[in-house]
Every structure is written in structure tokens, then in C-alpha cells.
Design an enzyme around this catalytic site. Structure first.
Site, mmCIF file in Angstrom:
data_model
loop_
_atom_site.group_PDB
_atom_site.id
_atom_site.type_symbol
_atom_site.label_atom_id
_atom_site.label_comp_id
_atom_site.label_asym_id
_atom_site.label_seq_id
_atom_site.Cartn_x
_atom_site.Cartn_y
_atom_site.Cartn_z
ATOM 1 N N MET A 132 4.475 8.397 6.684
ATOM 2 C CA MET A 132 3.479 7.341 6.857
ATOM 3 C C MET A 132 3.358 7.026 8.343
ATOM 4 O O MET A 132 4.344 6.694 9.003
ATOM 5 C CB MET A 132 3.874 6.090 6.076
ATOM 6 C CG MET A 132 3.936 6.282 4.571
ATOM 7 S SD MET A 132 2.372 6.880 3.873
ATOM 8 C CE MET A 132 1.271 5.512 4.290
ATOM 9 N N HIS A 154 -0.115 9.213 -4.625
ATOM 10 C CA HIS A 154 0.894 8.554 -3.788
ATOM 11 C C HIS A 154 1.210 7.200 -4.407
ATOM 12 O O HIS A 154 0.398 6.274 -4.338
ATOM 13 C CB HIS A 154 0.337 8.412 -2.374
ATOM 14 C CG HIS A 154 1.246 7.707 -1.418
ATOM 15 N ND1 HIS A 154 0.818 7.246 -0.194
ATOM 16 C CD2 HIS A 154 2.566 7.382 -1.496
ATOM 17 C CE1 HIS A 154 1.820 6.661 0.422
ATOM 18 N NE2 HIS A 154 2.890 6.725 -0.348
ATOM 19 N N ASP A 201 -0.063 10.385 7.006
ATOM 20 C CA ASP A 201 -0.977 9.513 6.278
ATOM 21 C C ASP A 201 -1.080 8.175 6.989
ATOM 22 O O ASP A 201 -0.101 7.439 7.082
ATOM 23 C CB ASP A 201 -0.449 9.308 4.850
ATOM 24 C CG ASP A 201 -1.349 8.429 3.998
ATOM 25 O OD1 ASP A 201 -2.423 8.025 4.470
ATOM 26 O OD2 ASP A 201 -0.971 8.151 2.852
ATOM 27 N N MET A 238 2.766 3.911 -4.268
ATOM 28 C CA MET A 238 3.350 2.839 -3.463
ATOM 29 C C MET A 238 3.651 1.690 -4.418
ATOM 30 O O MET A 238 2.960 0.677 -4.445
ATOM 31 C CB MET A 238 2.378 2.430 -2.356
ATOM 32 C CG MET A 238 2.254 3.475 -1.271
ATOM 33 S SD MET A 238 0.987 3.073 -0.051
ATOM 34 C CE MET A 238 -0.448 3.801 -0.833
ATOM 35 N N HIS A 287 -6.489 12.718 -1.957
ATOM 36 C CA HIS A 287 -5.313 11.849 -1.907
ATOM 37 C C HIS A 287 -5.650 10.530 -2.591
ATOM 38 O O HIS A 287 -6.663 9.888 -2.271
ATOM 39 C CB HIS A 287 -4.913 11.608 -0.453
ATOM 40 C CG HIS A 287 -3.637 10.845 -0.283
ATOM 41 N ND1 HIS A 287 -2.395 11.444 -0.394
ATOM 42 C CD2 HIS A 287 -3.398 9.543 -0.011
ATOM 43 C CE1 HIS A 287 -1.454 10.534 -0.175
ATOM 44 N NE2 HIS A 287 -2.037 9.368 0.038
ATOM 45 N N SER A 290 -8.733 10.610 1.709
ATOM 46 C CA SER A 290 -8.081 9.568 0.931
ATOM 47 C C SER A 290 -9.115 8.713 0.216
ATOM 48 O O SER A 290 -9.973 8.091 0.864
ATOM 49 C CB SER A 290 -7.231 8.679 1.843
ATOM 50 O OG SER A 290 -6.724 7.585 1.112
ATOM 51 N N MET A 315 -1.384 1.451 -5.502
ATOM 52 C CA MET A 315 -0.685 0.288 -4.963
ATOM 53 C C MET A 315 -0.520 -0.762 -6.054
ATOM 54 O O MET A 315 -1.453 -1.018 -6.820
ATOM 55 C CB MET A 315 -1.483 -0.302 -3.798
ATOM 56 C CG MET A 315 -1.782 0.691 -2.695
ATOM 57 S SD MET A 315 -2.769 -0.083 -1.396
ATOM 58 C CE MET A 315 -3.107 1.332 -0.357
ATOM 59 N N ASP A 336 -4.184 6.837 -3.429
ATOM 60 C CA ASP A 336 -3.181 5.818 -3.130
ATOM 61 C C ASP A 336 -3.102 4.819 -4.275
ATOM 62 O O ASP A 336 -4.077 4.117 -4.574
ATOM 63 C CB ASP A 336 -3.548 5.081 -1.841
ATOM 64 C CG ASP A 336 -3.287 5.921 -0.610
ATOM 65 O OD1 ASP A 336 -2.170 6.442 -0.474
ATOM 66 O OD2 ASP A 336 -4.205 6.059 0.218
ATOM 67 N N PHE A 393 -3.000 -0.892 3.430
ATOM 68 C CA PHE A 393 -4.414 -1.066 3.724
ATOM 69 C C PHE A 393 -4.933 0.118 4.532
ATOM 70 O O PHE A 393 -4.213 0.663 5.373
ATOM 71 C CB PHE A 393 -4.657 -2.356 4.514
ATOM 72 C CG PHE A 393 -4.276 -3.599 3.755
ATOM 73 C CD1 PHE A 393 -5.190 -4.222 2.927
ATOM 74 C CD2 PHE A 393 -2.997 -4.130 3.857
ATOM 75 C CE1 PHE A 393 -4.844 -5.361 2.219
ATOM 76 C CE2 PHE A 393 -2.639 -5.270 3.162
ATOM 77 C CZ PHE A 393 -3.573 -5.891 2.327
ATOM 78 N N GLY A 424 -4.258 6.322 9.836
ATOM 79 C CA GLY A 424 -4.796 6.400 11.182
ATOM 80 C C GLY A 424 -5.077 7.809 11.663
ATOM 81 O O GLY A 424 -5.197 8.046 12.876
#
Length: 231
Positions: free
Chosen positions: A135, A64, A173, A66, A31, A6, A35, A33, A141, A175
Site C-alpha cells: 500500500m 482486496h 496500490d 480491507m 482491482h 481500481s 472496505m 477494494d 479512500f 496514488g
């Protein structure tokens, strides 16, 4: 099996070099992200960054969104070089038209679901997607702890996939590290987004190989367990 570093965990001052690292690492996807500071309480980057990185690698770009208004972003990200675009099931009545629009742009279709949302929300769309992205943290974050209570969602999605003879990927996605990745693979996931655990290693290629080996072992153990006859 898909290993997807990511970019959110990369060094933002060296995005070109970080993308080159991914290109050399043997990872399957990158990946990205996106936002908007509204759907999630953070900002990342826009289609201009994706466009700048696209010539640097042939790695599959998994975008992705968001975002509260993804409809205004689908075409810009498609033009910028996204291979797959994920939108959120939490967008409700918009989901069907958004999935159709992504497909009409010639891109793979992804649907993401947040931890508090019931997995039943994605069921009507499973025939229409290429990936279900579960998720495993609350989005917004990087570096958060894995939420183990999300694993039953992965298991349920895998059961539906088997029962209905579908072939969408089940991604996780948030942790995802060298411990939790095996739990995800055992639950039925086959696409693994990992930020800090991969980009945080000096040798990204070695980290990707390690994660792939852990997934392979977990998947093999799961297959062996399923083959053991009941007594």
C-alpha cells in the site's frame, strides 16, 4: 506486468458500463477494494456487486479485503467470482490460516501491507503468496497522494524475491499515476493498481496503454543500469 484499474474510482452509478470499459481497455486485472468501515474508515461494496459484474468480463478479478473479519468473506467472494483474494498482514496471528483458506478455495493468494507496517512482517509468508500488495497510501479512500517512503519496501521485496528465487507479483496500490508508476517499476513492482488516473480518463484504453509504456520504459532503464559493470 499487470495494469489494474481500481473500481473504487469508477462511477458507482454505472458499474456495469465501467466494467465494460475495463473489458475493452486492455487492462490485465480489475482491482476491487472491499472496505468494512472498521479495518478502514470507509465502506465500499460486497460480494453481491462482484457477482453481478463477473458475467460482464473475463478480466482477472483482484479482490482486496480491507476488513477486520475476512474469514467470513473468503467463501462468499470466491463464489462471487474473485480470482485472487488479498488479506492484510496486519491481521497478525490469523494470517497463516487465512492464506491457507484462500488457497483451499482455489484462488490466488495475496498479502497486503500498510505504510506504517515494517516490511519484515511479510517475510515469513513470501513462499505462500502469489502477490505482495504494498500500500502506497494509507488505505480507506481513493485519490490520496503517493507516499514515497513506501518505495524501499518495494525494493526490499524485490530483493527477497530474487534471493529466494520466488515469483510472486509485487503490487503497488495508492496514488499510482503517470509519474509515480515509473518510480514503482524502477523499485521492482510489476503490478500497478491505479484508480483515479485511469478511470478519470475518458479514453481508458489510451490511459492503460500510456501507463504500460511508462512501466516498460522504467523497467528497461532499470535493467540497463543493472547490466552496467562497476568501475
Amino acid at each position: 506486468m499487470i495494469i489494474a484499474p481500481s473500481l473504487l474510482a469508477a462511477d458507482f452509478g454505472r458499474l456495469a458500463a465501467e466494467t465494460a470499459r475495463v473489458n475493452r481497455s486492455g487492462a490485465d486485472w480489475l482491482h476491487l477494494d472491499i472496505m468494512d468501515g472498521h479495518f478502514v474508515p470507509n465502506l465500499s461494496f460486497g460480494p453481491g456487486v462482484v457477482k453481478a459484474l463477473r458475467p460482464l468480463t473475463r478480466v482477472f478479478f483482484d479482490v482486496h479485503l480491507m476488513c477486520s473479519k475476512p474469514e467470513i468473506l473468503l467463501e462468499p467472494f470466491a463464489r462471487a467470482g474473485a480470482d485472487q483474494i488479498n488479506i492484510h498482514v496486519e491481521l497478525g496471528a490469523q494470517v497463516t490460516s487465512l492464506l491457507w483458506k484462500i488457497r483451499s478455495l482455489g484462488r490466488k493468494v495475496g498479502l497486503a501491507i500498510n505504510p506504517p507496517t515494517q516490511i519484515s512482517a511479510v517475510q515469513p509468508y513470501l513462499d505462500s503468496i502469489d502477490e505482495l500488495l504494498v500500500m502506497t497510501v494509507n488505505p480507506g479512500f481513493g485519490g490520496q497522494a503517493f507516499i514515497y517512503e513506501t518505495l524501499p519496501k518495494v525494493e526490499q521485496a524485490a530483493a527477497w524475491r530474487r534471493e529466494r528465487g520466488l515469483n510472486f507479483h509485487i503490487g503497488v496500490d495508492g496514488g499510482v499515476d503517470f509519474t509515480t508508476v515509473a518510480d514503482c517499476a524502477h523499485a521492482g513492482a510489476d503490478a500497478f493498481v491505479s484508480g483515479t488516473t485511469l478511470f478519470g480518463k475518458r479514453n481508458l484504453a489510451a490511459a492503460v496503454r500510456k501507463m504500460r509504456a511508462l512501466v516498460q520504459r522504467a523497467a528497461a532503464r532499470s535493467a540497463a543500469t543493472e547490466c552496467v559493470p562497476a568501475r
